[in-house]
Enzyme design. Structure first.
Site, PDB file in Angstrom:
ATOM      1  N   TYR A  69      -8.750  24.065  23.013  1.00 20.45           N
ATOM      2  CA  TYR A  69      -8.086  23.727  21.751  1.00 20.45           C
ATOM      3  C   TYR A  69      -8.860  22.620  21.043  1.00 20.45           C
ATOM      4  CZ  TYR A  69      -4.209  22.269  18.676  1.00 20.45           C
ATOM      5  OH  TYR A  69      -3.420  21.935  17.598  1.00 20.45           O
ATOM      6  N   LEU A 119       5.654  27.838  22.633  1.00 24.98           N
ATOM      7  CA  LEU A 119       6.889  27.660  21.866  1.00 24.98           C
ATOM      8  C   LEU A 119       7.270  26.189  21.738  1.00 24.98           C
ATOM      9  CD1 LEU A 119       8.894  30.641  23.396  1.00 24.98           C
ATOM     10  CD2 LEU A 119       7.517  30.616  21.304  1.00 24.98           C
ATOM     11  N   ASP A 171       4.385  21.218  15.265  1.00 24.04           N
ATOM     12  CA  ASP A 171       5.394  21.402  16.296  1.00 24.04           C
ATOM     13  C   ASP A 171       6.480  20.339  16.203  1.00 24.04           C
ATOM     14  OD1 ASP A 171       3.748  23.430  17.050  1.00 24.04           O
ATOM     15  OD2 ASP A 171       3.083  22.513  18.919  1.00 24.04           O
ATOM     16  N   GLU A 184      -1.825  29.295  11.666  1.00 20.39           N
ATOM     17  CA  GLU A 184      -2.191  28.819  12.995  1.00 20.39           C
ATOM     18  C   GLU A 184      -3.506  28.058  12.944  1.00 20.39           C
ATOM     19  OE1 GLU A 184       0.229  28.437  15.401  1.00 20.39           O
ATOM     20  OE2 GLU A 184       0.506  30.590  15.132  1.00 20.39           O
ATOM     21  N   SER A 238      14.166  15.031  35.138  1.00 14.33           N
ATOM     22  CA  SER A 238      14.205  16.360  34.547  1.00 14.33           C
ATOM     23  C   SER A 238      14.905  17.330  35.482  1.00 14.33           C
ATOM     24  CB  SER A 238      12.793  16.872  34.259  1.00 14.33           C
ATOM     25  OG  SER A 238      12.833  18.234  33.873  1.00 14.33           O
ATOM     26  N   GLY A 246       4.598  26.510  28.584  1.00 14.81           N
ATOM     27  CA  GLY A 246       3.364  27.289  28.571  1.00 14.81           C
ATOM     28  C   GLY A 246       3.433  28.567  27.788  1.00 14.81           C
TER      29      GLY A 246
END
Length: 399
Positions: A235, A136, A183, A44, A78, A133
Site C-alpha cells: 500500500y 471494511l 475510512d 479507491e 477486546s 482484514g
C-alpha cells in the site's frame, strides 16, 4: 448475530459490552459508544491524493464501553482477541511500539494528547462485528469509537471531522499505516440511508440519498476471506508512486490533474523517464476521481442502475493499473457480472478483502450462489456474502 455478521439485537449487544466491562474493571462504564465499518462505493486510492470518495457505513460496528481514569493509565480489553487486559502508561506511549490490536485505541490516546487534549487515562472494553482484514475498515472503527468516547467523556468539543483527522493521525503516525482520511471520515460522519460524497482535500461532504430498496436493487459485499494487511509495504509503495507522479507533473496532488488532461500527463511522465508503475498509478487515480464524479451525477439523476458499469470499469483499473486485486477478487467480480449483476468491483485497499456487487434484488440469490460455486470449483475458501445497508456513523449508544 446472523450468518452475515450483522448484529440482530444491538440493545443486547450493548448490554453485554457494558456487563463485560463491569466484570473486567469492577464497576460499570460511564457510557457505551459505537462506530461502524464502511464499504466504499467508488473512489479507491484517491483519498491520499486529495481526491473524491463515496463510502457508506455498514451495520457492522465496533462497540466500546469506556470510563475515565486520572492516573495516566490506559487499560484495554477486546472481546475478539484471546488476550487479557492490556495496561499501558499513556505518558510512555511511543509510535510504532506495538503492532497488535491495542495499537489502534492506544494510538488515538497518543494523538489526542499530542494535540494538547487533557486525556488522563481510561478503561476500555471493545467488541466488534466488523470483519478484520476484509477491507471494511475494522481499524478505523476501533479508532473512531475510541476518539468519540474520549471526546465526550473529557468534554473536548471536537467535531466529527476533527475526530476523524486525529484517528487518521493515530493510524499514520502511531500504527504506521499511511492510509488516507476516507475510512475515519466514513466511520465518524456517515448517516443512515446515505452515501458520503467526500472531498478529501478540504473535507467538505454531502450526504447523498442511497435508497437501493426503493428501486429494487441491492448492494452485496463479498468477503473473499483473503486477509489483507496494509502495513506490509505494498500500500505504501502505491502511495509513494502517486506522490512521485504528482511531483513530476508539478502539482500538489493527482487530484489536480483534470481527466481531460490525463493523456498529456501520461505522455509527459513517459518523456521524463518516469516508470511504468508511476504512470499506471497516475492513470488509475485520475480516472477513479472521474468515476466518482460520474457516479455522483448518476445518483443525483436517480440513475442507480447506470452506476453498475462504472463499478466494473473501476475494478479493471484497480486490477490492471494499480495491480492491487487478487485471484479471488477477480473471480468474484467476473462471476457476478456474468451471472447478471449490474456491476461489481473490489473495494478497499485490495490484496484480498472484499468486493461489492450491484444487482437487481431478485437476482441476488442466484448471483451469490454462482460466486460461491465458482470459489469452490477453483479451490478457494467459500466467501461470505451479505447486503451493504447504508447505516449511521459513530454515536453514543448507552449512558
Amino acid at each position: 448475530m446472523s450468518e452475515s455478521g450483522i448484529a440482530v439485537d444491538t440493545v443486547a449487544e450493548e448490554f453485554r459490552v457494558a456487563e463485560e466491562f463491569r466484570r473486567l474493571y469492577g464497576a460499570g462504564p460511564e457510557g457505551v459508544w459505537a462506530a461502524p465499518g464502511r464499504v466504499n462505493l467508488i473512489g479507491e486510492y484517491t483519498d491520499f491524493n486529495d481526491g473524491f470518495v463515496m463510502p457508506l457505513a455498514l451495520p457492522h460496528r465496533a462497540v466500546a464501553a469506556v470510563s475515565r481514569r486520572t492516573d495516566q493509565i490506559l487499560r484495554l480489553h477486546s472481546a475478539d482477541v484471546a488476550q487479557g487486559v492490556v495496561q499501558l502508561d499513556i505518558a510512555a506511549l511511543e509510535p510504532r511500539s506495538d503492532t497488535g490490536w491495542a495499537a489502534y485505541p492506544a494510538g488515538v490516546v497518543w494523538a489526542l494528547r499530542a494535540a494538547g487534549h487533557p486525556v488522563t487515562g481510561a478503561d476500555i472494553h471493545l467488541a466488534s462485528t466488523v470483519p478484520t482484514g476484509a477491507g471494511l475498515s475494522s481499524s478505523a472503527a476501533l479508532e473512531v469509537v475510541t476518539a468519540l468516547a474520549l471526546n465526550d467523556l473529557y468534554g473536548l468539543g471536537l467535531t466529527r471531522p476533527e475526530l476523524a483527522v486525529l484517528a487518521q493521525r493515530a493510524e499514520n503516525a502511531f500504527v504506521g499505516v499511511p492510509c488516507g482520511i476516507m475510512d475515519q471520515m466514513a466511520s465518524a460522519c456517515c448517516t443512515d440511508g446515505h452515501a458520503l460524497y467526500l472531498d478529501t482535500r478540504d473535507l467538505s461532504q454531502r450526504q447523498v440519498p442511497f435508497d437501493l430498496a426503493a428501486q429494487g436493487l441491492r448492494l452485496l459485499v463479498v468477503d473473499t476471506r483473503v486477509k489483507h494487511a496494509l502495513g506490509d509495504g505494498a500500500y505504501a509503495a502505491r502511495r509513494a508512486a502517486c506522490e512521485t507522479g504528482a511531483r513530476a507533473l508539478g502539482v500538489r496532488a493527482l487530484r489536480d490533474i483534470p481527466y481531460a488532461h490525463l493523456p498529456a500527463a501520461l505522455d509527459r511522465l513517459a518523456g521524463a523517464g518516469q516508470s511504468e508503475e508511476v504512470r499506471r498509478c497516475v492513470r488509475h487515480v485520475v480516472s477513479d476521481d472521474h468515476r466518482v464524479e460520474r457516479t455522483i451525477a448518476l445518483l443525483d439523476a436517480g440513475a442507480l442502475r447506470a452506476v453498475g458499469p462504472v463499478l466494473t470499469e473501476g475494478h479493471a483499473s484497480l486490477r490492471d493499473d494499480l495491480r492491487v486485486s487478487c485471484p479471488e477478487l477477480d473471480l468474484a467480480v467476473t462471476t457476478a457480472v456474468t451471472s447478471g449483476a449490474l456491476g461489481a468491483r473490489m473495494t478497499g485497499g485490495g490484496f484480498g478483502g472484499s468486493a461489492i456487487v450491484l444487482a437487481e434484488e431478485p437476482d441476488t440469490e442466484a448471483i451469490t450462489k454462482a460466486i460461491t460455486e465458482a470459489f469452490t470449483t477453483s479451490g478457494f475458501t467459500p466467501p461470505r456474502t451479505f447486503p451493504a445497508i447504508p447505516s449511521t456513523g459513530a454515536r453514543q449508544v448507552r449512558l
